[in-house]
Design an enzyme around this catalytic site. Sequence first.
Site, PDB file in Angstrom:
ATOM      1  N   SER A 185      -9.317  -1.752   7.145  1.00  0.00           N
ATOM      2  CA  SER A 185      -8.741  -1.700   5.802  1.00  0.00           C
ATOM      3  C   SER A 185      -7.928  -2.929   5.421  1.00  0.00           C
ATOM      4  O   SER A 185      -7.550  -3.082   4.264  1.00  0.00           O
ATOM      5  CB  SER A 185      -7.867  -0.445   5.657  1.00  0.00           C
ATOM      6  N   LYS A 208       0.841  -1.199   0.000  1.00  0.00           N
ATOM      7  CA  LYS A 208       0.000   0.000   0.000  1.00  0.00           C
ATOM      8  C   LYS A 208       0.874   1.247   0.000  1.00  0.00           C
ATOM      9  O   LYS A 208       1.953   1.265   0.618  1.00  0.00           O
ATOM     10  CB  LYS A 208      -0.895  -0.039   1.245  1.00  0.00           C
ATOM     11  N   SER A 231      -9.357   0.867   2.967  1.00  0.00           N
ATOM     12  CA  SER A 231      -8.623   1.784   2.107  1.00  0.00           C
ATOM     13  C   SER A 231      -7.519   1.085   1.324  1.00  0.00           C
ATOM     14  O   SER A 231      -6.937   1.659   0.417  1.00  0.00           O
ATOM     15  CB  SER A 231      -8.030   2.907   2.960  1.00  0.00           C
TER      16      SER A 231
END
Length: 458
Positions: A183, A85, A159
């Site tokens: 997330s 990420k 996310s």
Amino acid sequence: MLDIVAAKARPAPDGFATARAALADGADPVALALAAADRAQAASGDGIFTALVPRDVVERNAAAAAARAAAGEHLPLLGLTFAVKDNLHVAGMATTLNCPVVALMPQESALAITRLEAAGAVLIGKNTMDQFATGLNGTRSPDPLCRNAIDPAFIPGGSSSGSAVAVAAGIVSFSLGSDTGGSGRVPAACNGIVGMKPTVGLVSTRGAVYNSRLLDCIPIFAANVEDASEILALIAGYDPLDPWSRRDADDIQIAPVPAPSMRLAIPRSDQMRFFGDVEAEAAFAANLDRLRSLGFTLDEIDFAPFEEAGRLVFQSALVAERLVEYDEVITAHRDAIHPAALAAIEPGRGYSAKEAFETLYRMRELKRAAELALVDYAAFVTPTVPTIYTIEEMLADPMTRNAAMGAYTYFVNPMDLCVVAAPGAPARAGLPSSLSFIGLAGRDGVVAGLAARFLQPD
């Protein structure tokens, strides 16, 4: 394994078994890494990545790992590829948090990434995310939007949207995300893969850009529980340079273990919400029937304390913590901030220090409530998400529907719990449901074992 995709077809994940079988047949680990780099390049217009490691660098890194293995070094992840990420630092690559105007250029990689590369894994790229890690749906990012790996009409979850999709689409073997309120679990649920959210502090967050230093942790996305557990074992451990690292991190059981009892807690049925999604409700019932068929006893417990803890994460003075990282950003670059991300951060300016302390006190009380409620159970079992929205539905009501996605995930970190999210029976439009196995802090091996048992073929 349960038929999690019904009539929907999707690419087989490039999991550990595939790569290791290829290596056993004489495949070149450099060729495996380059194949992943090519898959990532082919998907470069699909909103999954914010940046790719250049192909020549992938080749150089894979060759270096292969040379180390040839010299006799044990590299458990040789031949495997991963992505991370874009709020985790990678030396020499910009960390953008999906807001390029505030890009950071780190000199050192996050410790978790360093450990993976030391074990032979090769990084392929950085994944898209809800901007500043402030959403659970995957649409709070610049175009092109990342889309669900099974059905592109649906949200990918956030996310850590790109991290989950990169695994579910078979681009990389596994990936890392971040998790404050879900997330590391919601995107796994939306894309039919495993999401492993460790006990907070079990994995060092040194080298991460925080949403919440109190709550953040680094989760793993993988094709199955065993793969995720193997990765967790390599990146977990006490880090004296991370003030949030648990001192007992080296003593926590990580590998899946049998449950200490056959009793599982579930929320009271009258307190559950599926937001009108009757297929999700039916899928949860089918998943519970699966557990009963395996011999587990399911007891309903009061969900109210868990729901209250979840509200604290995003509807209390705790949101002011985001200003530590982003107060200057939203002032200096307001026009570059996604409106939904801004709406999630800016309310923090309205709380007092007194309110912040009151929230922290209440968090501690609710953490104790969870300990008392779950102490006699192997785990607490809930849906991972109450429904999965289409992108069109999410964009039509982004704040309300984003909050709905966290109905069964928000409470986990403030209550100091660990979770494995595992795909279950088919739900809306043939997308999979997902079941969360939630345990008290340090019971990572127990929840992993439960999830693995749930997914085992009969």
